[in-house]
Motif scaffolding. Structure first.
Motif, PDB file in Angstrom:
ATOM      1  N   THR A 173       0.829  -1.203   0.000  1.00 22.93           N
ATOM      2  CA  THR A 173       0.000   0.000   0.000  1.00 22.93           C
ATOM      3  C   THR A 173       0.863   1.254   0.000  1.00 22.93           C
TER       4      THR A 173
ATOM      5  N   PHE B 128      -8.841   6.812  -2.475  1.00 19.75           N
ATOM      6  CA  PHE B 128      -8.653   6.879  -1.018  1.00 19.75           C
ATOM      7  C   PHE B 128      -9.794   7.662  -0.366  1.00 19.75           C
TER       8      PHE B 128
ATOM      9  N   ILE C 293     -12.642   5.509   0.168  1.00 22.02           N
ATOM     10  CA  ILE C 293     -12.440   4.622   1.313  1.00 22.02           C
ATOM     11  C   ILE C 293     -12.734   5.347   2.624  1.00 22.02           C
TER      12      ILE C 293
ATOM     13  N   ARG D 175     -15.396   4.438   5.449  1.00 24.39           N
ATOM     14  CA  ARG D 175     -15.025   4.238   6.862  1.00 24.39           C
ATOM     15  C   ARG D 175     -15.868   5.130   7.766  1.00 24.39           C
TER      16      ARG D 175
ATOM     17  N   MET E  95      -4.568 -12.009  10.096  1.00 24.54           N
ATOM     18  CA  MET E  95      -5.691 -11.158  10.508  1.00 24.54           C
ATOM     19  C   MET E  95      -6.661 -11.919  11.414  1.00 24.54           C
TER      20      MET E  95
ATOM     21  N   ASN F 286      -5.750  -2.055  12.876  1.00 21.62           N
ATOM     22  CA  ASN F 286      -6.600  -1.113  12.152  1.00 21.62           C
ATOM     23  C   ASN F 286      -5.921  -0.596  10.908  1.00 21.62           C
ATOM     24  N   PHE F 287      -4.633  -0.309  11.061  1.00 20.45           N
ATOM     25  CA  PHE F 287      -3.874   0.221   9.935  1.00 20.45           C
ATOM     26  C   PHE F 287      -3.776  -0.822   8.824  1.00 20.45           C
ATOM     27  N   ILE F 288      -3.500  -2.059   9.218  1.00 21.48           N
ATOM     28  CA  ILE F 288      -3.408  -3.116   8.204  1.00 21.48           C
ATOM     29  C   ILE F 288      -4.753  -3.265   7.493  1.00 21.48           C
ATOM     30  N   ARG F 289      -5.821  -3.190   8.281  1.00 17.89           N
ATOM     31  CA  ARG F 289      -7.147  -3.322   7.678  1.00 17.89           C
ATOM     32  C   ARG F 289      -7.401  -2.192   6.676  1.00 17.89           C
ATOM     33  N   THR F 290      -6.996  -0.979   7.063  1.00 14.08           N
ATOM     34  CA  THR F 290      -7.147   0.137   6.132  1.00 14.08           C
ATOM     35  C   THR F 290      -6.344  -0.124   4.857  1.00 14.08           C
ATOM     36  N   CYS F 291      -5.123  -0.638   5.021  1.00 12.00           N
ATOM     37  CA  CYS F 291      -4.290  -0.938   3.857  1.00 12.00           C
ATOM     38  C   CYS F 291      -4.992  -1.938   2.944  1.00 12.00           C
ATOM     39  N   ILE F 292      -5.558  -2.980   3.550  1.00 16.60           N
ATOM     40  CA  ILE F 292      -6.235  -3.997   2.739  1.00 16.60           C
ATOM     41  C   ILE F 292      -7.394  -3.370   1.970  1.00 16.60           C
ATOM     42  N   GLU F 293      -8.153  -2.513   2.677  1.00 19.00           N
ATOM     43  CA  GLU F 293      -9.285  -1.869   2.005  1.00 19.00           C
ATOM     44  C   GLU F 293      -8.805  -0.981   0.869  1.00 19.00           C
ATOM     45  N   MET F 294      -7.705  -0.274   1.107  1.00 17.23           N
ATOM     46  CA  MET F 294      -7.190   0.608   0.069  1.00 17.23           C
ATOM     47  C   MET F 294      -6.757  -0.195  -1.154  1.00 17.23           C
ATOM     48  N   LEU F 295      -6.024  -1.271  -0.902  1.00 14.51           N
ATOM     49  CA  LEU F 295      -5.588  -2.100  -2.027  1.00 14.51           C
ATOM     50  C   LEU F 295      -6.802  -2.658  -2.768  1.00 14.51           C
TER      51      LEU F 295
ATOM     52  N   SER G 218      -9.679  -1.423  -3.119  1.00 17.00           N
ATOM     53  CA  SER G 218     -10.509  -0.481  -3.859  1.00 17.00           C
ATOM     54  C   SER G 218      -9.709   0.316  -4.886  1.00 17.00           C
TER      55      SER G 218
END
Lengths: 308, 295, 277
Positions: A43, A293, A296, A300, B87, B98-107, B109
C-alpha cells in the motif's frame, strides 16, 4: 510409562526457555506477520511511487497545479502545449454521479425485493443472477456497449452514439450488482424486531420499508452507493469504449466526452516516458489514487456511523 | 385505503426492478452466447491471432490468460492465505491491526487502471523488464491479495471455536492448530473464494494493458524451456490476454473481422467466468458435505 | 497416595506449598490458587479467589451461570489467554510455579493440565487420529507406541469396547456421549496431571451422562479432576470437594458432604436447595 529416564523439573518444563520453546510457532507467526507487513509495504509503495511520479509534472515540468486542474484546454502536443484536465475531471464526476443516480434506486430496490418482498426467490434465484453480473469482465460490458448501445443511441437520440450518456448507461449496468449486493447485506442484517414492530402497529409493508427499514439501514445503503461510485470512477476500459474520448467539455449528455481513466488508458502507452505529456498523465493517475482513497474514507466514516 | 394502494404500487415497482435485473442478465448472456458461440470453433481456439487479415484465432491469448492466472494465483494464494491467517489469528485489536485493515481496504478499492499504472512504473520501467508476464502477474497480485486475505480471514473465523479450543487445550501450538485444524476446516471456503477470484483475474484487462502488454511474440508450443525466447512458458515475454485482446481489436481495429473475433473471445471469456462460478459453488458444497458427513 | 517415582518433584512441591488454604484434609494440594482475580476489560469476573485444589480428588465448581466458575477453570490452563481483553491477577501455584507468569510455556502447561469442554468437540478425523493428533505433534511417530497409547486411552475413557472395531471411522459418526468420552481419551493420551472438565455432561443425554460420571470416579484414581457443573446432584455424586461461586466470589469451599448437608453459608444453602440460580 515414564517419558524419559530423567524427568525434567517443573521449572524446566513450564518456564519458557529456548530449549522447551516450540519453534514451529515462532516460525509460523513470523511467516504470517511478514505477509501482513507485505500488505502494508504494498500500500505504501503504491502511494509513494505514484505520488512521486504524479507530482513530477508540477515539480519538474513546472506546470501550475491550479491551471492543470481548472483549465479546460487540453492540447498536449506542439509549441503552445496546454495541460488543462478539467474536462476529464468533469467527465469522471459526471459519469460517476449520473450512473450512481440511476443505479442507487434500482440496486436498493432489488435489495429490498430480495430481503423484504421475496426472500426465498431472492436468495435462490436473484442472488446467483447478481453474482454472475458481477463476474462479467468489464471489457465484455464495454464491447456490448460498443456494438449494441452506441448504435442504439445513434439511431434514436441526438449525437453520434459515442457519448457521456452511453458511458453512464454502461457504468450503471456495471455498478448495479455491486450496489445491490451490499445493499442486500445491509437490509438482511436489520433485526426482525424492526419489521414486526412496525407491522404490528398496522403499517403496510411499504410504509415499514420507507419509514422504518430504509432509515435504519441508511448508512449501510449509502456505503453501497459510495462503493458503487468508487467502481464507476475507477472503471477505465468499458467507459473508454463508448464515451468517444474527446478533449472538450461536453455541451450535452449526448455529446462525446472523456474521463481521467479513459485519457490515461489511451495515451500512457503512446507517449514517451518522462515527457511532459507523459508526466501529466501520471498526475491524472495520482488524482485517481487520491480519489479512491477519499472513497475509502467516506466508507469508513459511514461504517463508523453505523455502529451508533 | 390509500396506503393499501401505495403498498401495492410499491410492491409492483420492486417486482419490476427484480425483473429488470433478471432480464438484463438473460439479455447479456443471450447476446454474448448467441453471437459468440458460432465463432467458437476448434480452429478459432487453436490458431494464432492475425494482425491485419480476417480469420485469426485466440490460441495465444487463451494460453496467456491461463498462464498469467496460474502465476498470479501461485503468488497470491500463499501471501493472501498467510495474511488472512494473521488477521484472523494473530492480529491483536489496536492501531496496527486497524492500519493493516485500512491498507487492505485501500488495495482492494484501487481502480484497476491505477494498479496497472503502478505496475507500469515498477515492473516495466524501474525494473527495466518491459512488458512481461511476471509484471502482469505481480500487478494482478496487488489487487488480488486483499480478496484472498478477506476470503481466508472469513473462512478461518467461521471455524467453530470449539475446534480451535480442542487443539489448543491439548498442548498444541497455535500455529500447528492453524495448520492441522483450522486450515483443513476452512479449506472449502478458501477454495471457493480462490476460484471466484480466479474468475475476476481471468477477466481483468485494465491492469494488464501496460504491464503484460498488447502483443505476444511468436510462440513455439513445442519449446517448453521456460528460458527460451519463444517458449510459451517464458515469464519475461510480453503476453496479450484474452480480455486485453477484446479491448485491443475493438480499439485499434486493424483486422476486418473485429466483430467476429470480439464476439468469439467474449463468449470464451464469459463461459470461462461462468465455469469458475459453477466450479466454485459445486466444489464448495461437495467438500462441505464431505467434511460434515456422519454428523 | 499411590503415585510412583516418575514425577519426583511432587514431594518437594508439597513441602513448598503453604498450608494456609488447605482445609482439614489429608490430601496433597496440587493447585494452590491465591488471590486470583480475573478481569474482562473492566469487569471483574473472578474476585480474589483462594482455593487449594487437591490431588487425586474431584473438585466440583458450582454456582449460577455467569458466576465466574467457567472463567476460573479456564484460567487454570490459560485458555483465557484466547480472550484478548482478559487479564489475571494473583497466583495459581502448580508444582511450585505460578502458572500465571508471563514466561510460562503455555503449550507445555496445557499438556500437563488437560481440558474437556462442554460441547463434545472431536476433530473431523478418524477416532484413531483424534487421539494421535497431539502425540504426533509431540514427535511420537512409532506406530506400535501410538497403537498402544490409543488403546490405553480409550480403555481409560471406557470407550475401547465400543469403538475398537472402527478406529479408523470418522469420529463424527459417534454418538454425543461417545464423542465426549473420545475427547476425554484424547486428553488422557497426553498423560496430564490434572483434568479440567467444563460442564462435560451438560450437553448429553441421561445415559451418557451417568457413563461420564462413572468414568470420572474411575479417573480420580490417577488424576486430579476439577469439574464445573450445573447439576447439583452430579456434583454431590462425583466430587470430594465443592466450591460454590456467586458473582465472582467463592462463597464457600469445603468437603462436598459438608456443603450439601451442612453448609456454613446461608447463600450456599439457598442455592443448593434451589431457591435461586
Amino acid at each position: 510409562m515414564a517419558k524419559a529416564s530423567v524427568t525434567p523439573s517443573a521449572e524446566e518444563r513450564l518456564i519458557l526457555t529456548k530449549k522447551n520453546r516450540r519453534w514451529d510457532e515462532v516460525r509460523g507467526r513470523s511467516l504470517v506477520t511478514i505477509c501482513a507487513i507485505i500488505m502494508i509495504v504494498a500500500t505504501i509503495a503504491v502511494t509513494i511511487f505514484l505520488a512521486q511520479k504524479g507530482l513530477q509534472s508540477f515539480t519538474v515540468n513546472n506546470i501550475n497545479p491550479i491551471a492543470y486542474l481548472t483549465s479546460t484546454n487540453w492540447n498536449p502536443v506542439g509549441e503552445n502545449a496546454s495541460f488543462g484536465i478539467f474536462p476529464f475531471i468533469f467527465g469522471s464526476l459526471a459519469v460517476t454521479f449520473l450512473s450512481a443516480l440511476i443505479a442507487a434506486p434500482l440496486g436498493i430496490g432489488a435489495a429490498i425485493f430480495m430481503s423484504e418482498i421475496a426472500p426465498k426467490f431472492g436468495k435462490k434465484f436473484l442472488q446467483p443472477v447478481i453474482e454472475l453480473l458481477v463476474g462479467i469482465p468489464s471489457v465484455v460490458y464495454g464491447f456490448i456497449g460498443l456494438v449494441v448501445l452506441v448504435p442504439l443511441v445513434r439511431d434514436n437520440l441526438p449525437g453520434i452514439g459515442f457519448s457521456l450518456f452511453a458511458g453512464v448507461i454502461v457504468l450503471t449496468v456495471m455498478i448495479l450488482p455491486t450496489v445491490t449486493t451490499i445493499a442486500t447485506d445491509a437490509m438482511r442484517s436489520l433485526p426482525n424486531s424492526l419489521r414486526q414492530g412496525s407491522l404490528a402497529l398496522g403499517a403496510t409493508r411499504w410504509q415499514t420499508i420507507r419509514k422504518v427499514l430504509i432509515p435504519a439501514a441508511l448508512p449501510s445503503l449509502l456505503t453501497a452507493i459510495v462503493l458503487g461510485m468508487a467502481r464507476a470512477f475507477g472503471e477505465a476500459l468499458a467507459v473508454q469504449m463508448v464515451i468517444g474520448n474527446t478533449r472538450d467539455l461536453p455541451g450535452s449528455i449526448f455529446d462525446t466526452s472523456a474521463t481521467l481513466t479513459t485519457i490515461v488508458t489511451l495515451n500512457i502507452g503512446h507517449t514517451t516516458y518522462g515527457s511532459i505529456e507523459n508526466n501529466t498523465l501520471w498526475s491524472m493517475g495520482l488524482i485517481l489514487l487520491i480519489i479512491s482513497f477519499v472513497f475509502i474514507f467516506i466508507v469508513r466514516y459511514l461504517s463508523g456511523r453505523r455502529k451508533i | 385505503m390509500n396506503s393499501r394502494i401505495t403498498d401495492r404500487i410499491a410492491t409492483g415497482v420492486f417486482y419490476t426492478i427484480a425483473a429488470i435485473m433478471v432480464a438484463l442478465l438473460l439479455y447479456l448472456f443471450y447476446f454474448i452466447l448467441s453471437n459468440g458461440l458460432p465463432q467458437v470453433t476448434w480452429d478459432f481456439l487453436t490458431s494464432p491471432s492475425s494482425s491485419y487479415q480476417a480469420g485469426g484465432g485466440i490460441r495465444d491469448q487463451l494460453f496467456n490468460s491461463l498462464y498469467i492466472l496460474v502465476i498470479t494465483m501461485i503468488i497470491t494464494v500463499p501471501l493472501g492465505v498467510c495474511g488472512g491467517i494473521y488477521m484472523a489469528e494473530y492480529a491483536k485489536p489496536g492501531k496496527i491491526t486497524n492500519f493493516i485493515r485500512t491498507c487492505i481496504e485501500m488495495l482492494a478499492s484501487l481502480p484497476s487502471i491505477v494498479v496497472g499504472l503502478f505496475g507500469l512504473l515498477i515492473f516495466v520501467n524501474i525494473t527495466g523488464w518491459g512488458y512481461t508476464i511476471i509484471g502482469g502477474a505481480l500487478a494482478l497480485t496487488i489487487f488480488n491479495i486483499p480478496v484472498m486475505v478477506r476470503v481466508t480471514e472469513d473462512a478461518i473465523r467461521s471455524v467453530p471455536k470449539e475446534q480451535k479450543e480442542a487443539s489448543l487445550a491439548l498442548g498444541i501450538t497455535r500455529w500447528h492448530t492453524i495448520k492441522t485444524v483450522l486450515l483443513p476446516y476452512a479449506f472449502p471456503g478458501i477454495l471457493t473464494g480462490a476460484i471466484l477470484a480466479s474468475g475476476r483475474v481471468f477477466g481483468e484487462a485494465a491492469a494488464l494493458l501496460y504491464t503484460a502488454g498488447l502483443s505476444t511474440p511468436t510462440l513455439d508450443y513445442g519449446n517448453w524451456n521456460p528460458f527460451a525466447e519463444n517458449s510459451p512458458l517464458n515469464i519475461f515475454r510480453p503476453a496479450e490476454t484474452l480480455a486485453v485482446h477484446i479491448w485491443s481489436v475493438n480499439t485499434q481495429g486493424l483486422i476486418p473481422d473485429v466483430r467476429e473475433v470480439a464476439n468469439g473471445a467474449s463468449a470464451v471469456l464469459v463461459i470461462a467466468v461462468l465455469l469458475f462460478n459453477i466450479l466454485a459453488r459445486w466444489l464448495g458444497s461437495v467438500i462441505h458435505k464431505k467434511l460434515t458427513a456422519g454428523k | 497416595m499411590n503415585y510412583t517415582a516418575d514425577r519426583p518433584m511432587e514431594t518437594k512441591t508439597e513441602k513448598e506449598i503453604a498450608p494456609s488454604e488447605r482445609k482439614a484434609s489429608k490430601r496433597e494440594v496440587v493447585l494452590d490458587v491465591k488471590d486470583l482475580s480475573i478481569f474482562y476489560g473492566n469487569k471483574e469476573a473472578v474476585k480474589s479467589a483462594n482455593m487449594g485444589i487437591e490431588k487425586n480428588a474431584v473438585t466440583a465448581l458450582i454456582g449460577p451461570s455467569g458466576c465466574g466458575k467457567s472463567t476460573f477453570i479456564r484460567s487454570i490452563n490459560r485458555m483465557n489467554d484466547l480472550i484478548p481483553s482478559s487479564r489475571a491477577e494473583g497466583e495459581i501455584i502448580y508444582e511450585g510455579i505460578n502458572i500465571l507468569r508471563d514466561d510460562i510455556n503455555v503449550v507445555a502447561l496445557r499438556s500437563e493440565i488437560g481440558m474437556v469442554f462442554q460441547k463434545p468437540n472431536p476433530f473431523p478425523k478418524s477416532i484413531y487420529n483424534n487421539i494421535t493428533h497431539a502425540l504426533k505433534y509431540n514427535g511420537q511417530k512409532n506406530k506400535k507406541v501410538l497403537d498402544q497409547i490409543v488403546e490405553e486411552s480409550l480403555r481409560k475413557a471406557a470407550l475401547w469396547d465400543e469403538v475398537k472395531d472402527r478406529l479408523h471411522q470418522s469420529a463424527m459418526s459417534l454418538s454425543g456421549g461417545q464423542q465426549q468420552r473420545l475427547c476425554i481419551a484424547r486428553t488422557l493420551a497426553m498423560e496430564p496431571q490434572i483434568l479440567l472438565l467444563d460442564e462435560p455432561a451438560s450437553a448429553l443425554d441421561p445415559v451418557s451422562n451417568s457413563k461420564i460420571e462413572e468414568l470420572i470416579l474411575q479417573l480420580k484414581e490417577d488424576y486430579s479432576i476439577v469439574i464445573v457443573t450445573h447439576n447439583m446432584s452430579q456434583a454431590s455424586r462425583v466430587s470430594d470437594k465443592t466450591a460454590f461461586f456467586l458473582n465472582g466470589d467463592i462463597v464457600e469451599y469445603d468437603d462436598t458432604k459438608k456443603i450439601f448437608t451442612n453448609p456454613s453459608e446461608a447463600r450456599t444453602e439457598e442455592y443448593i436447595s434451589g431457591r435461586f440460580g
